[in-house]
Design an enzyme around this catalytic site. Structure first.
Site, PDB file in Angstrom:
ATOM      1  N   ASP A   9       0.859  -1.189   0.000  1.00  0.00           N
ATOM      2  CA  ASP A   9       0.000   0.000   0.000  1.00  0.00           C
ATOM      3  C   ASP A   9       0.894   1.238   0.000  1.00  0.00           C
ATOM      4  O   ASP A   9       1.794   1.358   0.831  1.00  0.00           O
ATOM      5  CB  ASP A   9      -0.907  -0.021   1.240  1.00  0.00           C
ATOM      6  CG  ASP A   9      -1.913   1.121   1.219  1.00  0.00           C
ATOM      7  OD1 ASP A   9      -3.091   0.865   0.936  1.00  0.00           O
ATOM      8  OD2 ASP A   9      -1.520   2.275   1.480  1.00  0.00           O
ATOM      9  N   ASP A 109      -3.981   2.383  -5.159  1.00  0.00           N
ATOM     10  CA  ASP A 109      -2.654   2.388  -4.535  1.00  0.00           C
ATOM     11  C   ASP A 109      -2.325   1.123  -3.744  1.00  0.00           C
ATOM     12  O   ASP A 109      -1.423   1.133  -2.921  1.00  0.00           O
ATOM     13  CB  ASP A 109      -2.476   3.638  -3.654  1.00  0.00           C
ATOM     14  CG  ASP A 109      -3.082   3.471  -2.277  1.00  0.00           C
ATOM     15  OD1 ASP A 109      -4.098   2.761  -2.158  1.00  0.00           O
ATOM     16  OD2 ASP A 109      -2.532   4.048  -1.328  1.00  0.00           O
ATOM     17  N   GLU A 110      -3.065   0.039  -3.988  1.00  0.00           N
ATOM     18  CA  GLU A 110      -2.693  -1.167  -3.255  1.00  0.00           C
ATOM     19  C   GLU A 110      -2.968  -2.454  -4.035  1.00  0.00           C
ATOM     20  O   GLU A 110      -3.850  -2.497  -4.887  1.00  0.00           O
ATOM     21  CB  GLU A 110      -3.366  -1.224  -1.880  1.00  0.00           C
ATOM     22  CG  GLU A 110      -4.842  -1.416  -1.892  1.00  0.00           C
ATOM     23  CD  GLU A 110      -5.419  -1.189  -0.497  1.00  0.00           C
ATOM     24  OE1 GLU A 110      -5.604  -2.188   0.208  1.00  0.00           O
ATOM     25  OE2 GLU A 110      -5.677  -0.034  -0.129  1.00  0.00           O
TER      26      GLU A 110
HETATM   27  N1  DCP Z   1      -8.965   8.292  -1.062  1.00  0.00           N
HETATM   28  C1  DCP Z   1     -10.081   9.110  -1.266  1.00  0.00           C
HETATM   29  N2  DCP Z   1     -11.067   9.183  -0.299  1.00  0.00           N
HETATM   30  C2  DCP Z   1     -10.980   8.459   0.850  1.00  0.00           C
HETATM   31  C3  DCP Z   1      -9.855   7.619   1.068  1.00  0.00           C
HETATM   32  C4  DCP Z   1      -8.873   7.564   0.091  1.00  0.00           C
HETATM   33  O1  DCP Z   1     -10.163   9.770  -2.308  1.00  0.00           O
HETATM   34  N3  DCP Z   1     -11.946   8.554   1.781  1.00  0.00           N
HETATM   35  C5  DCP Z   1      -7.892   8.276  -2.079  1.00  0.00           C
HETATM   36  C6  DCP Z   1      -6.767   9.219  -1.698  1.00  0.00           C
HETATM   37  C7  DCP Z   1      -5.636   8.349  -1.239  1.00  0.00           C
HETATM   38  C8  DCP Z   1      -5.879   7.059  -1.999  1.00  0.00           C
HETATM   39  O2  DCP Z   1      -7.298   6.984  -2.214  1.00  0.00           O
HETATM   40  O3  DCP Z   1      -4.372   8.915  -1.485  1.00  0.00           O
HETATM   41  C9  DCP Z   1      -5.406   5.839  -1.250  1.00  0.00           C
HETATM   42  O4  DCP Z   1      -6.137   5.689  -0.056  1.00  0.00           O
HETATM   43  P1  DCP Z   1      -5.477   5.207   1.291  1.00  0.00           P
HETATM   44  O5  DCP Z   1      -6.551   4.869   2.230  1.00  0.00           O
HETATM   45  O6  DCP Z   1      -4.473   4.133   0.997  1.00  0.00           O
HETATM   46  O7  DCP Z   1      -4.758   6.517   1.883  1.00  0.00           O
HETATM   47  P2  DCP Z   1      -3.361   7.186   1.585  1.00  0.00           P
HETATM   48  O8  DCP Z   1      -2.552   6.428   0.598  1.00  0.00           O
HETATM   49  O9  DCP Z   1      -3.581   8.620   1.221  1.00  0.00           O
HETATM   50  O10 DCP Z   1      -2.655   7.181   3.003  1.00  0.00           O
HETATM   51  P3  DCP Z   1      -1.978   5.966   3.814  1.00  0.00           P
HETATM   52  O11 DCP Z   1      -0.538   6.347   3.936  1.00  0.00           O
HETATM   53  O12 DCP Z   1      -2.670   5.945   5.124  1.00  0.00           O
HETATM   54  O13 DCP Z   1      -2.184   4.706   3.029  1.00  0.00           O
HETATM   55 CA    CA Z   2      -2.224   4.188   0.831  1.00  0.00          CA
HETATM   56 CA    CA Z   3      -4.953   2.054  -0.016  1.00  0.00          CA
END
Ligand code: DCP
Ligand code: CA
Ligand code: CA
Length: 360
Positions: A9, A109-110
């Site tokens: 991730d 992203d995962e």
């Molecule tokens: N995303 C979104 N709305 C949400 C959650 C996520 O648009 N409620 C989008 C933005 C993030 C991407 O999906 O960048 C990936 O979600 P993640 O939950 O993996 O969050 P992040 O990658 O941003 O942070 P982390 O480091 O906690 O994985």
């Molecule tokens: Ca992420």
């Molecule tokens: Ca994710």
């Protein structure tokens, strides 16, 4: 052979990409927003980087609230740029696919990677692969990822979340029970708010509590199937396979050396992207009916133009159609210059790879 499953991730994905794109904001708290368009500041936070999270600004929060928290602080707010995020995501997914037997992308992203055969079930080799993937993501895209390694998807996912950002958490078969033991049931992937509440009402807080609760008693509350599922989760049992998902489209986007409306220069870039796409077409054994070009101008405005043709797998068709679509775009937008250009194929059809004698 026991499986070895990896979950990868990317860390604060959209926000990290924006930080990399603009050196002026690197190191600052960054908040990425989805504006609904109803009023100037209506909408929700898509994600924030770890600096902004430290203030309490996080995904899902209304933008107005985030702005209130950020007041008087040097916090950067940016709108989402999905095309850009998808472009980088595809490159990372490709490189991970190369390093696994099978890959299942679960979101932008995962992904889960099954590396059992590739490593012959050898954990040291699997750890090397995990490190190599992290290294490539870092050197090629300047991003960090968190990785979990275990014997199934469920535990691998929890492991990748265990040390974030930039973590690598290894949970071998014999370590699973101890790893999960004191975790709150809400941290067990797939157990949502409602179920957590129901479990808490039964006096169940941790995975250990859940594993010690009688299956029969659980069944009375949740029914047979869900009770079994919950019980398995508490013990870290999960047999679900890593299943590659069929892609809906394949695209390649690239940044031009400089902003330009020179048809030949843009066409050169399209040919370069098409070479890369041809490799993906062959690898995925896919044919297509629709070809699109994606244009991103200097104001970051994205336009897509498409044409649909009879089913084919010929890359030359992509090149020819893209050329026509590009001419059309340039004619319609005489005073625009392009920053990025992309090609996309969709309406895909996958043919299963021919079985060889080795498969029997
Ligand atoms: N995303 C979104 N709305 C949400 C959650 C996520 O648009 N409620 C989008 C933005 C993030 C991407 O999906 O960048 C990936 O979600 P993640 O939950 O993996 O969050 P992040 O990658 O941003 O942070 P982390 O480091 O906690 O994985
Ligand atoms: Ca992420
Ligand atoms: Ca994710």
């Amino acid at each position: 052979m026991k499986r070895i499953i990896m979950h990868v991730d990317l860390d604060s994905f959209y926000a990290s990409l924006e930080e990399n794109r603009d050196p002026a904001i690197k190191g600052k708290p960054v908040v990425i927003c989805v504006y609904s368009g109803r009023s100037e500041e209506s909408g929700a936070v898509s994600t924030s980087n770890y600096k902004a999270r430290a203030f309490g600004i996080k995904a899902g929060m209304p933008i107005v609230i985030a702005k209130r928290i950020a007041k008087g602080k040097d916090v950067v707010f940016l709108p989402v740029d999905m095309d850009y995020y998808r472009e980088i995501s595809e490159r990372i997914m490709d490189l991970m696919e190369e390093e696994s037997d099978t890959m299942e992308q679960v979101s932008i992203d995962e992904a889960y990677l099954d590396v059992t055969e590739l490593t012959d079930g050898n954990w040291d080799k699997a750890i090397e692969i995990a490190k190599s993937i992290k290294e490539k993501i870092s050197s090629q895209e300047e991003l960090t990822a968190s990785v979990g390694l275990s014997t199934n998807k469920f535990v691998a996912k929890i492991a990748s979340d265990f040390q974030k950002p930039n973590g690598l958490t290894i949970v071998k078969e014999e370590e699973i029970i101890n790893f999960l033991k004191y975790m709150s049931v809400s941290n067990l992937h797939g157990i949502g708010e409602k179920t957590t509440k129901a479990l808490n009402d039964l006096g169940i807080q941790t995975a250990k509590d859940l594993s010690e609760y009688g299956l029969k008693e659980l069944e009375e509350v949740f029914g047979k199937n869900k009770a079994r599922l919950l019980h398995n989760k508490s013990l870290g049992i999960d047999d679900s396979p890593v299943e590659p998902r069929e892609k809906k489209q394949l695209s390649r986007i690239g940044t031009l050396k400089e902003d330009t409306n020179d048809q030949n220069v843009i066409y050169e870039k399209i040919i370069e992207l098409a070479k890369d796409m041809e490799i993906r077409i062959l690898k995925n054994n896919v044919s297509f009916r629709t070809v699109s070009i994606i244009t991103i101008d200097t104001e970051l405005k994205t336009q897509t133009k498409s044409d649909t043709i009879p089913q084919t797998r010929e890359i030359q068709k992509v090149i020819n159609i893209s050329k026509v679509l590009l001419e059309k775009y340039l004619k319609e937008n005489p005073d625009k210059k392009l920053r990025r250009v992309g090609i996309r194929i969709s309406n895909l059809e996958f043919s299963k790879a021919q079985k060889t004698l080795d498969d029997f």
